[in-house]
Structure formats: C-alpha cells, structure tokens
Write an enzyme that holds these catalytic residues in place. Structure first.
Site, PDB file in Angstrom:
ATOM      1  N   ASP A  44      -9.892  -7.625  29.779  1.00  0.00           N
ATOM      2  CA  ASP A  44      -9.345  -8.715  28.958  1.00  0.00           C
ATOM      3  C   ASP A  44      -8.574  -9.689  29.846  1.00  0.00           C
ATOM      4  O   ASP A  44      -8.072 -10.717  29.375  1.00  0.00           O
ATOM      5  CB  ASP A  44      -8.520  -8.198  27.774  1.00  0.00           C
ATOM      6  CG  ASP A  44      -7.244  -7.502  28.188  1.00  0.00           C
ATOM      7  OD1 ASP A  44      -7.059  -7.258  29.400  1.00  0.00           O
ATOM      8  OD2 ASP A  44      -6.420  -7.191  27.303  1.00  0.00           O
ATOM      9  N   SER A  45      -8.524  -9.391  31.161  1.00  0.00           N
ATOM     10  CA  SER A  45      -8.037 -10.384  32.124  1.00  0.00           C
ATOM     11  C   SER A  45      -8.912 -11.635  32.070  1.00  0.00           C
ATOM     12  O   SER A  45      -8.525 -12.683  32.609  1.00  0.00           O
ATOM     13  CB  SER A  45      -8.022  -9.798  33.544  1.00  0.00           C
ATOM     14  OG  SER A  45      -9.274  -9.207  33.845  1.00  0.00           O
ATOM     15  N   ASP A  83     -13.050  -3.657  28.004  1.00  0.00           N
ATOM     16  CA  ASP A  83     -11.621  -3.538  27.707  1.00  0.00           C
ATOM     17  C   ASP A  83     -11.391  -3.941  26.252  1.00  0.00           C
ATOM     18  O   ASP A  83     -11.837  -5.019  25.828  1.00  0.00           O
ATOM     19  CB  ASP A  83     -10.907  -4.557  28.620  1.00  0.00           C
ATOM     20  CG  ASP A  83      -9.514  -4.141  28.987  1.00  0.00           C
ATOM     21  OD1 ASP A  83      -9.094  -3.046  28.609  1.00  0.00           O
ATOM     22  OD2 ASP A  83      -8.861  -4.931  29.710  1.00  0.00           O
ATOM     23  N   LYS A 113     -12.160   0.772  27.631  1.00  0.00           N
ATOM     24  CA  LYS A 113     -10.817   1.021  28.171  1.00  0.00           C
ATOM     25  C   LYS A 113      -9.797   0.629  27.114  1.00  0.00           C
ATOM     26  O   LYS A 113      -9.929  -0.435  26.493  1.00  0.00           O
ATOM     27  CB  LYS A 113     -10.576   0.220  29.460  1.00  0.00           C
ATOM     28  CG  LYS A 113      -9.153   0.426  29.995  1.00  0.00           C
ATOM     29  CD  LYS A 113      -8.970  -0.141  31.380  1.00  0.00           C
ATOM     30  CE  LYS A 113      -8.700  -1.631  31.397  1.00  0.00           C
ATOM     31  NZ  LYS A 113      -7.466  -2.034  30.665  1.00  0.00           N
ATOM     32  N   GLU A 115      -5.669   0.078  26.515  1.00  0.00           N
ATOM     33  CA  GLU A 115      -4.290   0.080  27.002  1.00  0.00           C
ATOM     34  C   GLU A 115      -3.564   1.128  26.169  1.00  0.00           C
ATOM     35  O   GLU A 115      -3.514   1.038  24.940  1.00  0.00           O
ATOM     36  CB  GLU A 115      -3.659  -1.320  26.876  1.00  0.00           C
ATOM     37  CG  GLU A 115      -4.275  -2.277  27.872  1.00  0.00           C
ATOM     38  CD  GLU A 115      -3.451  -3.534  28.108  1.00  0.00           C
ATOM     39  OE1 GLU A 115      -2.300  -3.625  27.633  1.00  0.00           O
ATOM     40  OE2 GLU A 115      -3.976  -4.442  28.780  1.00  0.00           O
ATOM     41  N   GLU A 181      -1.333   1.034  36.409  1.00  0.00           N
ATOM     42  CA  GLU A 181      -1.067  -0.351  36.832  1.00  0.00           C
ATOM     43  C   GLU A 181       0.404  -0.565  37.160  1.00  0.00           C
ATOM     44  O   GLU A 181       1.289  -0.252  36.345  1.00  0.00           O
ATOM     45  CB  GLU A 181      -1.518  -1.344  35.732  1.00  0.00           C
ATOM     46  CG  GLU A 181      -1.252  -2.801  36.150  1.00  0.00           C
ATOM     47  CD  GLU A 181      -1.994  -3.845  35.336  1.00  0.00           C
ATOM     48  OE1 GLU A 181      -2.833  -3.480  34.491  1.00  0.00           O
ATOM     49  OE2 GLU A 181      -1.724  -5.045  35.566  1.00  0.00           O
TER      50      GLU A 181
HETATM   51  O1  KIV Z   1      -8.045  -6.612  32.111  1.00  0.00           O
HETATM   52  C1  KIV Z   1      -8.188  -6.149  33.249  1.00  0.00           C
HETATM   53  O2  KIV Z   1      -8.824  -6.729  34.131  1.00  0.00           O
HETATM   54  C2  KIV Z   1      -7.546  -4.866  33.536  1.00  0.00           C
HETATM   55  C3  KIV Z   1      -7.527  -4.373  34.935  1.00  0.00           C
HETATM   56  C4  KIV Z   1      -6.674  -5.222  35.787  1.00  0.00           C
HETATM   57  C5  KIV Z   1      -7.177  -2.941  35.036  1.00  0.00           C
HETATM   58  O3  KIV Z   1      -7.047  -4.248  32.643  1.00  0.00           O
END
Ligand code: KIV
Length: 263
Positions: A44-45, A83, A113, A115, A181
């Site tokens: 989600d980056s 994510d 993934k 959080e 992280e």
């Molecule tokens: O959103 C993302 O890219 C992440 C990574 C930095 C672990 O959660």
C-alpha cells in the site's frame, strides 16, 4: 513456482536470505522477476509512490486489487503478496475474509499481508484455515501514522515486549512470514531467533531472514526516502534526462527522422 512453503523454509540456519521488493504494475513486476526477486509485494506504499497520496490511508481496496492483478499477470515464478489497505480488514470479520480471499480468487495473488495488531490474530487464523496465506507485519505499521507517526517502534522495553508477543501470536495463528518494520536491530535479532517463520526486515538491521524495500527508494525514483532505505540507482535523473532529450529532438526537428521514400 515459488510457494509460501518455500519461503517459510528460508528461516532455517544457512538458508539464503529472502529478497522482497514492491511493485505496482506489470512492467516493474516483470523486471523484478527477471532479476530473481523471491517475493513481489504490492504494497500500500503505492499510496505514497504511484498514487500520489501523502500517506497510505487513502489507498482503496479497488486500487490494490487492480494493481495486484497487473503484477500477478506479469509474474510466473516469484511469490506475489498483496497488502491489505486501511480498513479493508478489521471492521467486520466476514468482510475482511472476503476482501482477502478475493485478491487470490480474482486478482491472482498468492498471499496477503496484514498490518498486524490484536484485531488480526483471529483473522489470520481464519484466513489460513481457508487457504489464504498471511504475511504479518509488526513494528512501525504506517496505517497507524495518526497514532504512531513514522518513528522507530520498540525502543522502550514494554513496547518491545508487546511487539515480540504480537509476533509470536501471529506465528501461532499460522502466518508464513512476518515483516519487522523500523525496530531496533537487537529486537529484530531476538524475534528472528525466537520465531520459526522467516522475519523480513525493513529498517530492522541485518539479522532478519530477509529484507524488503520500496522499489521507488531502491531505484532513486522517490523524492524523499526513509532513513533506512538505500538507493541502488538514480532512475529519476535518467528518466528526466531521456524526457528532456525527447523534447529537444521534437523541438529541433531531429525526431522523427525524415521518411525513407525509397522504401
Ligand atoms: O506497503 C509497503 O510497501 C510495505 C513494505 C514497506 C513492507 O508495507
């Protein structure tokens, strides 16, 4: 084809470190796969990079789904992990399970993934029971930016114990790996020693079982990067140079070339 079982085994002593990079489109995904990256994370980056938001909070489920599908279409071998964006899990269990499952069923990813927090322990157990592999994520969790900011987590003893406990509970719930992280290297080393699943560090020192970075930081595309990232290229400058050269060639008439009337 890489499976979550292959990644899980990489926590064994002497195993090759797990390499993880983010990608948000098919072009980048195919380049990362050609480079031999083990796991491509549709992070989600994307909110801070491709989508131009100023945090990950506005990223929608549909944005992650569409980008995950593009990445999955480009990948044959690496593991693709999507994510789960802010509030796409945790509000209601049935909706959370459905949102995660649809990314496997409709977007073609291999795992999700989350959080992690208290609210994802039971959810992880349920997802794994249903065949949805889960990568956990503790320490700095950017979806909690309003509460935590972007500071290093686990620097105080009680906070470190909470992170260790959360990591243990997600392993017990069936997560196949866990992102650590922005935590002290000593804490990451301890969690890596205690858990049987691989730890994937970002700003967590050298003792994790693998490492992850945001692709824009690695390539030098980002205008700002976190202190723990490393730039391995300066692609932003290269792109700017190529775009300037293109504009100059169009403006001075040297592109396109005159037609070859003999053909
Ligand atoms: O959103 C993302 O890219 C992440 C990574 C930095 C672990 O959660």
């Amino acid at each position: 084809m890489t499976t979550v079982r292959d990644i899980r085994e990489r926590s064994e002593d002497g195993a090759k470190p797990v390499t993880v990079l983010t990608a948000y489109d098919a072009t980048m995904a195919s380049i990362l796969e050609a480079a031999g990256v083990d796991v491509v994370l549709v992070g989600d980056s994307a909110g801070n990079t491709a989508l131009g938001y100023d945090s990950t909070l506005p990223v929608t489920y549909e944005e992650i789904k569409s980008r995950s599908a593009a990445v999955a279409r480009a990948i044959d071998d690496a593991l693709v992990v999507a994510d789960m964006p802010f509030l796409s899990v945790g509000v209601d269990e049935a909706e959370s399970v459905r949102n995660c499952g649809r990314l496997l069923k409709e977007a073609g990813v291999d795992a999700v993934k989350l959080e992690s927090g208290e609210h994802t322990v039971g959810l992880t157990e349920r997802l794994v029971e249903l065949g949805v592999p889960v990568m956990a994520h503790v320490g700095l969790t950017p979806q909690r930016v309003k509460e935590l900011g972007y500071q290093k987590q686990g620097t105080a003893e009680a906070e470190a114990e909470d992170i260790v406990e959360l990591a243990r509970r997600h392993e017990a719930a069936g997560a196949f790996s866990i992102v650590l992280e922005h935590v002290p290297a000593s804490l990451a080393e301890r969690i890596t020693a205690e858990l049987d699943i691989p730890t994937i560090g970002i700003g967590a020192g050298p003792d994790c079982d693998g490492q992850v970075l945001v692709i824009d930081d690695v390539l030098g595309l980002s205008e700002r990067s976190p202190p723990f990232a490393r730039r391995f290229a300066s692609i932003r400058d290269e792109i700017e140079g190529a775009a300037e050269a293109y504009c100059a060639a169009v403006e001075d008439g040297s592109f396109p070339a005159p037609p070859d009337d003999a053909e």
